[in-house]
Design a protein around this motif. Structure first.
Motif, mmCIF file in Angstrom:
data_model
loop_
_atom_site.group_PDB
_atom_site.id
_atom_site.type_symbol
_atom_site.label_atom_id
_atom_site.label_comp_id
_atom_site.label_asym_id
_atom_site.label_seq_id
_atom_site.Cartn_x
_atom_site.Cartn_y
_atom_site.Cartn_z
ATOM 1 N N TYR A 45 -0.380 46.358 7.472
ATOM 2 C CA TYR A 45 0.321 47.141 6.649
ATOM 3 C C TYR A 45 1.720 46.053 6.264
ATOM 4 N N CYS A 47 3.811 46.316 3.099
ATOM 5 C CA CYS A 47 5.135 47.304 2.861
ATOM 6 C C CYS A 47 4.774 48.394 3.413
ATOM 7 N N TYR A 48 5.305 48.937 4.361
ATOM 8 C CA TYR A 48 5.092 50.100 4.904
ATOM 9 C C TYR A 48 6.345 50.446 5.942
ATOM 10 N N ASN A 49 6.630 51.814 5.855
ATOM 11 C CA ASN A 49 7.828 52.212 6.583
ATOM 12 C C ASN A 49 7.448 53.400 7.404
ATOM 13 N N SER A 50 7.150 53.214 8.769
ATOM 14 C CA SER A 50 6.685 54.582 9.552
ATOM 15 C C SER A 50 7.392 55.639 9.517
ATOM 16 N N HIS A 53 6.071 56.856 5.408
ATOM 17 C CA HIS A 53 4.579 56.633 5.165
ATOM 18 C C HIS A 53 3.668 56.939 6.345
ATOM 19 N N PRO A 55 -0.294 56.174 8.114
ATOM 20 C CA PRO A 55 -1.299 55.152 8.176
ATOM 21 C C PRO A 55 -2.535 55.505 7.670
ATOM 22 N N GLU A 79 5.297 48.302 9.920
ATOM 23 C CA GLU A 79 4.970 46.936 8.669
ATOM 24 C C GLU A 79 4.825 45.837 9.622
ATOM 25 N N THR A 93 -6.676 57.494 3.389
ATOM 26 C CA THR A 93 -5.188 57.676 3.392
ATOM 27 C C THR A 93 -4.651 58.797 2.928
ATOM 28 N N ASN A 96 0.717 59.222 -0.757
ATOM 29 C CA ASN A 96 2.152 58.975 -0.351
ATOM 30 C C ASN A 96 3.283 60.090 -1.203
ATOM 31 N N ARG A 102 3.824 52.063 -0.785
ATOM 32 C CA ARG A 102 2.747 51.714 0.327
ATOM 33 C C ARG A 102 1.866 50.483 0.131
ATOM 34 N N VAL A 104 -1.029 48.119 1.434
ATOM 35 C CA VAL A 104 -1.905 47.896 2.621
ATOM 36 C C VAL A 104 -2.901 46.526 2.247
#
Length: 112
Positions: A45, A47-50, A53, A55, A79, A93, A96, A102, A104
């Motif tokens: 991951y 560029c990922y903001n939990s 976003h 998973p 991330e 997935t 978004n 996002r 991956v």
């Protein structure tokens, strides 16, 4: 009889067999699929903001033995996390829903 360490028991050669980047802007997703019957796959991951976003979603190869329902699994990732899974596991997935991309990085591994 000689004792063996974990390094002796699980010594294998590993090679990367394909890599790609999934960049999901608003509304984009990846349909359910797998990566073949053998080997492992990975998702990192980048560029990922939990908080905004979702998973990769995994689908168990076996249904719930009591109810018969399909079992879904959503890992708790942040991330920078890298997850490895058997290539035969179906995954996808969700779209978004944000204006934040996002990203991956994924790859497949063969073991010998």
């Amino acid at each position: 009889q000689e004792s063996r360490g974990l390094g002796d028991v699980y010594k294998r050669q590993v090679s990367v067999n394909g890599s790609w980047i999934e960049r999901s802007t608003k509304g984009m997703h990846h349909n359910i699929h797998n990566h073949g019957a053998t080997g492992y796959s990975a998702a990192c991951y980048v560029c990922y903001n939990s908080n905004i976003h979702s998973p990769t979603q995994f689908v168990s190869p076996f249904n719930n033995p009591i109810t018969g329902e399909v079992i879904h699994y959503e890992p708790d990732v942040e991330e920078g996390h890298l997850i490895l899974f058997p290539s035969f596991i179906h995954h996808y997935t969700t779209p978004n829903q944000t204006d934040t991309e996002r990203v991956v990085l994924s790859f497949n591994l063969n073991t010998y």
